[in-house]
Scaffold this motif. Structure first.
Motif, mmCIF file in Angstrom:
data_model
loop_
_atom_site.group_PDB
_atom_site.id
_atom_site.type_symbol
_atom_site.label_atom_id
_atom_site.label_comp_id
_atom_site.label_asym_id
_atom_site.label_seq_id
_atom_site.Cartn_x
_atom_site.Cartn_y
_atom_site.Cartn_z
ATOM 1 N N ILE A 11 -5.092 7.647 -10.343
ATOM 2 C CA ILE A 11 -5.506 7.177 -9.011
ATOM 3 C C ILE A 11 -6.479 6.006 -9.120
ATOM 4 C CG2 ILE A 11 -5.051 9.425 -8.011
ATOM 5 C CD1 ILE A 11 -8.607 8.368 -7.997
ATOM 6 N N THR A 12 -7.274 5.988 -10.166
ATOM 7 C CA THR A 12 -8.179 4.839 -10.375
ATOM 8 C C THR A 12 -7.381 3.567 -10.605
ATOM 9 O OG1 THR A 12 -9.870 6.293 -11.337
ATOM 10 C CG2 THR A 12 -10.072 3.923 -11.760
ATOM 11 N N GLY A 64 0.805 -1.211 0.000
ATOM 12 C CA GLY A 64 0.000 0.000 0.000
ATOM 13 C C GLY A 64 0.838 1.261 0.000
ATOM 14 N N LEU A 65 1.899 1.276 0.802
ATOM 15 C CA LEU A 65 2.774 2.447 0.831
ATOM 16 C C LEU A 65 3.521 2.619 -0.491
ATOM 17 C CD1 LEU A 65 4.269 2.252 4.446
ATOM 18 C CD2 LEU A 65 2.508 3.811 3.598
ATOM 19 N N GLY A 66 3.914 1.485 -1.098
ATOM 20 C CA GLY A 66 4.591 1.559 -2.388
ATOM 21 C C GLY A 66 3.699 2.151 -3.464
ATOM 22 N N LEU A 67 2.494 1.589 -3.620
ATOM 23 C CA LEU A 67 1.556 2.121 -4.609
ATOM 24 C C LEU A 67 1.111 3.525 -4.226
ATOM 25 C CD1 LEU A 67 -0.632 -1.026 -5.355
ATOM 26 C CD2 LEU A 67 0.748 0.252 -7.016
ATOM 27 N N GLY A 68 1.005 3.779 -2.911
ATOM 28 C CA GLY A 68 0.645 5.115 -2.469
ATOM 29 C C GLY A 68 1.680 6.152 -2.860
ATOM 30 N N THR A 69 2.958 5.761 -2.843
ATOM 31 C CA THR A 69 4.020 6.671 -3.266
ATOM 32 C C THR A 69 3.884 6.989 -4.749
ATOM 33 O OG1 THR A 69 5.543 5.860 -1.572
ATOM 34 C CG2 THR A 69 6.521 6.941 -3.496
ATOM 35 N N GLY A 70 3.571 5.968 -5.563
ATOM 36 C CA GLY A 70 3.318 6.225 -6.978
ATOM 37 C C GLY A 70 2.111 7.120 -7.181
ATOM 38 N N ALA A 71 1.062 6.874 -6.394
ATOM 39 C CA ALA A 71 -0.154 7.668 -6.522
ATOM 40 C C ALA A 71 0.080 9.123 -6.144
ATOM 41 C CB ALA A 71 -1.255 7.066 -5.647
ATOM 42 N N ILE A 72 0.828 9.354 -5.054
ATOM 43 C CA ILE A 72 1.041 10.739 -4.604
ATOM 44 C C ILE A 72 1.947 11.484 -5.581
ATOM 45 C CG2 ILE A 72 3.121 10.491 -3.150
ATOM 46 C CD1 ILE A 72 1.702 12.110 -1.026
ATOM 47 N N LEU A 129 -8.421 -4.316 1.239
ATOM 48 C CA LEU A 129 -8.997 -3.083 1.763
ATOM 49 C C LEU A 129 -7.924 -2.220 2.422
ATOM 50 C CD1 LEU A 129 -12.245 -4.613 3.310
ATOM 51 C CD2 LEU A 129 -11.957 -3.509 1.090
ATOM 52 N N ARG A 130 -6.982 -2.861 3.082
ATOM 53 C CA ARG A 130 -5.868 -2.133 3.688
ATOM 54 C C ARG A 130 -5.098 -1.365 2.621
ATOM 55 N NH1 ARG A 130 -3.204 0.969 7.135
ATOM 56 N NH2 ARG A 130 -1.257 0.151 7.987
ATOM 57 N N ILE A 131 -4.800 -2.012 1.511
ATOM 58 C CA ILE A 131 -4.034 -1.380 0.441
ATOM 59 C C ILE A 131 -4.841 -0.248 -0.198
ATOM 60 C CG2 ILE A 131 -2.924 -1.769 -1.788
ATOM 61 C CD1 ILE A 131 -2.430 -4.680 -0.847
ATOM 62 N N VAL A 132 -6.123 -0.482 -0.430
ATOM 63 C CA VAL A 132 -6.986 0.554 -1.008
ATOM 64 C C VAL A 132 -7.033 1.782 -0.104
ATOM 65 C CG1 VAL A 132 -9.387 1.141 -1.538
ATOM 66 C CG2 VAL A 132 -8.400 -0.976 -2.418
ATOM 67 N N GLY A 133 -7.115 1.566 1.210
ATOM 68 C CA GLY A 133 -7.145 2.687 2.131
ATOM 69 C C GLY A 133 -5.874 3.516 2.076
ATOM 70 N N LEU A 134 -4.730 2.848 2.018
ATOM 71 C CA LEU A 134 -3.452 3.564 1.940
ATOM 72 C C LEU A 134 -3.321 4.344 0.636
ATOM 73 C CD1 LEU A 134 -1.166 0.751 3.389
ATOM 74 C CD2 LEU A 134 -1.496 3.006 4.418
ATOM 75 N N VAL A 135 -3.689 3.712 -0.479
ATOM 76 C CA VAL A 135 -3.588 4.379 -1.774
ATOM 77 C C VAL A 135 -4.573 5.547 -1.858
ATOM 78 C CG1 VAL A 135 -3.875 4.087 -4.268
ATOM 79 C CG2 VAL A 135 -2.755 2.305 -2.931
#
Length: 470
Positions: A94-95, A67-75, A146-152
């Motif tokens: 983001i989708t 989640g943090l990895g994909l979240g970094t890409g998303a941000i 769900l955890r990963i979706v929440g982080l992203v």
């Protein structure tokens, strides 16, 4: 005149940073509080229960790291596209990040159902620890998508400049988690007493609430983001290219912790306990601000690059680092001076207390390094340059935290002094690498190339849409 202009320019960056970062700091405070409550409640059951959750959480870091990895890409993509006014491309990015994150969590659901107990048994745990930890891990892994979706989702909104909505959603989820841990773990009122399983169920409920809330908010149009149908592989490729090194960065430090704890075991159980006490203290006190500065730097630098102002982005990164060093330096000084009374809150054993004070002071001194590393790493990530922070933490963890500590403590027989030095030097090394990467790297050009590639793909999509309308 020049000095006054520089001062006003710096203060403007600081004001923007503080406006973005205080909600993130509050959010992170609730995150650490939730984990602290889990530990306290579990400690009321038995030492085996504490061990069960502790060992299970080693594996439960997987969805966090994804989640943090994909979240970094998303941000990175969200902030850059927000800065350049490319809302349609941002929404597609983001989708895709949310879809990829959910799918990446599905295999973990199956892993939890089929192999949670064998995974714990691999660590050599007692049968009772394996039984309790296996049930806990199965439930936590069931909520992995769900955890990963929440982080992203949180990182996507933060990249667009909205840090308050993630604070409210995540804070509510953590309050729900805390209430569930106490209620289901201890059997408060009409709720069943589920023990360790109840702690896992509470975690899953909190993560489900968080993910559903983010998806519902984006779908309802109540945020600056919207869902958009993915149209090309460019965004997907960029997301994965930015996310993969950050995932590897997190996993490298997690993996390094296994042999590092084995090294500490050589000096006794009290030393192991003391290290984790010191770690818990600095994470509780300093974790919220240094994580907030890191995310704020990603947002500010990413958006400024999107506006086509690389020189201003570089100045912003330097200004945020200055604010971070002052803030973390003061916190570090407090940790050094207050190490003994704070450590007493966690242990009454004299030997453990002595070592805990030493570890806490090492971490306190290292707050200056944290104050440098995290904002510069955040700036690089906002530009899409996640390789440099990965190199810094990977080489620091294995070269200094492990390699130097073992050499100095065991081979050269300096004992725990060698371990303290290895820890401090690993954080100094992080700084050396990221500062060099920030000052001399081509991260601004890399971000420009990524945005140009997305723009070209977006233009093609616009032409395709026009043809379809005709």
């Amino acid at each position: 005149m020049a000095d006054a202009a520089l001062r006003e320019r710096t203060l403007a960056v600081w004001r923007r940073t503080l406006s973005l970062s205080w909600p993130i700091a509050v959010q992170q405070t609730f995150n650490t509080l939730m984990r602290t409550v889990d530990v306290v409640v579990t400690g009321l059951f038995s030492p085996a229960a504490v061990a069960a959750i502790g060992l299970a959480d080693l594996y439960a870091q997987l969805p966090l790291r994804v989640g943090l990895g994909l979240g970094t890409g998303a941000i990175a993509l969200s902030s850059q596209d927000t800065g350049r006014g490319a809302e349609a491309t941002r929404d597609r990015a983001i989708t895709q990040a949310l879809l990829i994150g959910f799918l990446a969590g599905v295999p973990l659901v199956a892993t939890g159902l089929l192999a949670s107990e064998p995974l714990l048994a691999l660590l050599g745990a007692d049968p009772e620890v394996v039984r309790m930890g296996g049930r806990y891990l199965a439930v936590v892994f069931a909520a992995a998508p769900l955890r990963i979706v929440g982080l992203v989702g949180a990182r996507s909104l933060q990249g667009a400049g909205d840090t308050r909505t993630p604070m409210l959603v995540n804070g509510s989820a953590n309050v729900l988690n805390i209430l569930g841990t106490v209620g289901l773990g201890l059997g408060v009122g009409p709720l069943p007493q589920l023990g360790v399983l109840g702690v896992g169920v509470a975690t899953a409920i909190g993560r489900a609430f968080e993910a559903v809330s983010f998806v519902a908010l984006v779908a309802s149009g109540r945020t600056v983001l919207s869902f958009a149908l993915p149209r090309d592989p460019v965004v997907t490729r960029q997301l994965l290219a930015v996310s993969a090194p950050n995932f590897a960065e997190g996993m490298s430090t997690s993996v390094a912790n296994f042999p590092f704890n084995a090294l500490l075991v050589l000096f006794g159980t009290e030393v192991v306990a003391a290290y984790h006490i010191g770690r818990r203290i600095y994470q509780q006190v300093a974790g919220p601000p240094y994580r907030a500065f890191s995310v704020a730097a990603s947002v500010v630098v990413g958006q400024t690059l999107g506006e086509g102002k690389p020189a201003e982005a570089r100045f912003s990164g330097l200004a945020i680092a200055g604010l971070s060093v002052v803030t973390l330096g003061l916190i570090g000084g407090g940790l050094v001076l207050g190490a003994e009374p704070v450590s007493r809150l966690f242990t009454s054993d004299d030997a453990t207390l002595e070592y805990a004070v030493s570890f806490t002071r090492v971490f306190g001194v290292s707050m200056l390094s944290f104050g440098v590393f995290f904002p510069f790493a955040g700036s690089l990530r906002g530009a899409g340059e996640t390789r440099v922070p990965f190199y810094a933490r990977f080489t620091g963890a294995f070269g200094f935290m492990l390699g130097f500590s073992y050499l100095a403590a065991v081979v050269l027989d300096y004992g725990l002094v060698g371990v303290y030095a290895g820890l401090a030097l690993s954080y100094v090394w992080w700084c050396v690498v990221v500062v060099a990467g920030f000052l001399y790297g081509d991260w601004a050009d890399r971000a420009a190339d990524m945005m140009a590639e997305r723009a070209a793909a977006g233009d093609g999509d616009a032409e395709a849409d026009a043809d379809a309308d005709d």
